[in-house]
Design a protein around this motif. Structure first.
Motif, short mmCIF file in Angstrom:
data_model
loop_
_atom_site.label_atom_id
_atom_site.label_comp_id
_atom_site.label_asym_id
_atom_site.label_seq_id
_atom_site.Cartn_x
_atom_site.Cartn_y
_atom_site.Cartn_z
N LEU A 225 0.85 -1.18 0.00
CA LEU A 225 0.00 0.00 0.00
C LEU A 225 0.89 1.24 0.00
O LEU A 225 1.74 1.40 0.87
CB LEU A 225 -0.90 0.00 1.24
N ILE A 226 0.69 2.11 -0.98
CA ILE A 226 1.54 3.29 -1.14
C ILE A 226 0.88 4.49 -0.47
O ILE A 226 -0.25 4.86 -0.79
CB ILE A 226 1.79 3.60 -2.62
N GLU A 227 1.60 5.08 0.46
CA GLU A 227 1.15 6.28 1.15
C GLU A 227 2.25 7.32 1.03
O GLU A 227 3.28 7.25 1.70
CB GLU A 227 0.85 5.99 2.62
N ALA A 231 5.89 2.82 0.89
CA ALA A 231 5.05 1.67 0.57
C ALA A 231 5.11 0.70 1.74
O ALA A 231 6.20 0.35 2.22
CB ALA A 231 5.50 0.99 -0.71
N LEU A 232 3.95 0.28 2.20
CA LEU A 232 3.86 -0.65 3.31
C LEU A 232 3.64 -2.06 2.78
O LEU A 232 2.69 -2.31 2.04
CB LEU A 232 2.69 -0.26 4.23
N ASN A 233 4.53 -2.97 3.16
CA ASN A 233 4.35 -4.39 2.87
C ASN A 233 3.32 -4.91 3.87
O ASN A 233 3.65 -5.21 5.01
CB ASN A 233 5.69 -5.12 3.01
N TRP A 234 2.06 -4.97 3.44
CA TRP A 234 0.96 -5.14 4.38
C TRP A 234 0.63 -6.61 4.66
O TRP A 234 0.43 -7.00 5.80
CB TRP A 234 -0.27 -4.41 3.87
N ARG A 260 10.03 1.56 -6.65
CA ARG A 260 11.00 2.65 -6.80
C ARG A 260 10.76 3.41 -8.10
O ARG A 260 10.94 4.64 -8.16
CB ARG A 260 12.42 2.08 -6.76
N LYS A 261 10.33 2.71 -9.13
CA LYS A 261 10.07 3.35 -10.43
C LYS A 261 8.95 4.38 -10.36
O LYS A 261 8.92 5.30 -11.19
CB LYS A 261 9.73 2.29 -11.47
N VAL A 262 8.03 4.22 -9.43
CA VAL A 262 6.89 5.15 -9.34
C VAL A 262 7.07 6.17 -8.22
O VAL A 262 6.11 6.79 -7.77
CB VAL A 262 5.56 4.39 -9.18
N GLY A 263 8.31 6.33 -7.76
CA GLY A 263 8.62 7.39 -6.81
C GLY A 263 8.59 7.01 -5.35
O GLY A 263 8.73 7.88 -4.48
N LEU A 267 10.51 1.61 1.77
CA LEU A 267 9.75 0.37 1.87
C LEU A 267 9.63 0.01 3.34
O LEU A 267 10.63 -0.26 4.01
CB LEU A 267 10.45 -0.75 1.10
N ASN A 268 8.40 0.02 3.82
CA ASN A 268 8.12 -0.33 5.21
C ASN A 268 7.80 -1.82 5.26
O ASN A 268 6.80 -2.27 4.69
CB ASN A 268 6.93 0.50 5.71
#
Length: 306
Positions: A225-227, A231-234, A260-263, A267-268
């Motif tokens: 999930l990208i916030e 990004a959280l590895n949920w 990484r490609k989308v900014g 990485l959490n």
């Protein structure tokens, strides 16, 4: 200063749109997934002189007098949203959270990963921790054995893709249920919840759902999930019968490169239980560092007995 609680359907469209553009985790389509498991989406709104000062969306569970409010369920992260995207003042935060604290909830839970709330004097505080990796341009897992496992997955022909709801959802559900059974747990979320999440992933690219099958059998699923820049590895589900493929490792590496490609800069890897030493060691192989963040909680007498 006017502070009020609104059901999500009562929120004006422009304010719903502001939540949508400002935050995945605070957006109404994402939060409404919890309606499949008995939740009610509400928005606490602060207004001054006709201007929206701040909004705090969340989910309520159970009926009164045992209602629980969570700014984001299941370890997800609170963000207070305002129209000009600047932080609210500490005084405004105190007033908003003071109103929530006095609203008659049996339980209030706020996870302040982004440390935007200051000190909440009306609530008890516990510190939680998670593992955070900075995805620099030259990043790669520092552990040599992990890099070797990723290369092995490539030799095995492992190809990572995104979940296709029409093709993959039934396989995922079987994988999810078998994983929970292996861990001695019941199914946490309903089939309807995951169907809704898969549908959201089709229209909101901030939900990144990676999936792999092998010879028609589900192997591994990872949901990110990208916030903002994080990004959280949920959630991860995997079939250990396919451990020899090293697909879980390959998928996590692929996800990091894709994100990484989308900014995405960070990485959490998610919180690790205190007694899960093996999980902690595995996360450290990916590099990064452990960081702490406060969680605020208010539990009334009814909340303690209910």
């Amino acid at each position: 200063m006017k502070i009020e609680r609104l059901m999500s359907a009562e929120l004006p469209s422009e304010q719903s749109a502001l939540l949508q553009t400002s935050s995945l985790l605070g957006s109404l389509p994402f939060l409404r997934l919890w309606e499949t498991v008995g939740g009610r989406v509400v928005v606490w709104r602060m207004e001054e002189n006709g201007k929206i000062e701040a909004m705090l969306p969340g989910v309520e569970f159970r009926g009164r007098p045992f209602t629980r409010f969570q700014a984001a369920p299941d370890g997800l992260y609170l963000r207070m949203i305002r129209s000009d995207q600047t932080k609210t003042s500490l005084d405004s935060q105190e007033q908003m959270l003071g109103a929530i604290s006095k609203a008659g909830y049996a339980r209030v839970h706020l996870t302040d990963y982004f440390r935007e709330l200051g000190e909440m004097v009306r609530m008890s505080v516990t510190m939680h921790s998670t593992h955070l990796i900075e995805l620099t341009e030259d990043w790669e897992p520092p552990d040599a054995s992990l890099r070797s496992e990723i290369r092995k997955a490539e030799r095995e022909g492992v190809t990572i893709g995104r979940l296709d709801r029409s093709r993959d959802l039934s396989g995922f559900l079987a994988l999810m249920k078998s994983t929970e059974k292996r861990h001695g747990r019941g199914q946490k979320y309903s089939d309807e919840f995951f169907n809704g999440l898969a549908g959201l992933a089709e229209i909101d690219d901030r939900v990144r759902w990676y999936y792999l099958s092998h010879d028609g059998k589900p192997v591994v699923s990872q949901i990110y999930l990208i916030e903002g820049e994080t990004a959280l590895n949920w959630q991860i589900y995997l079939d250990k019968a396919f451990s020899h493929l090293k697909a879980n490792q390959a998928m996590m590496y692929h996800a990091a490169m894709d994100l990484r490609k989308v900014g995405v800069r960070f990485l959490n890897m998610g919180a690790t239980p205190d007694d899960a030493e093996g999980v902690k060691v595995y996360k450290e192989k990916w590099g990064g560092r452990t960081i702490g963040y406060p969680c605020y909680e208010r539990i009334s007498l009814l909340g303690r007995i209910g």
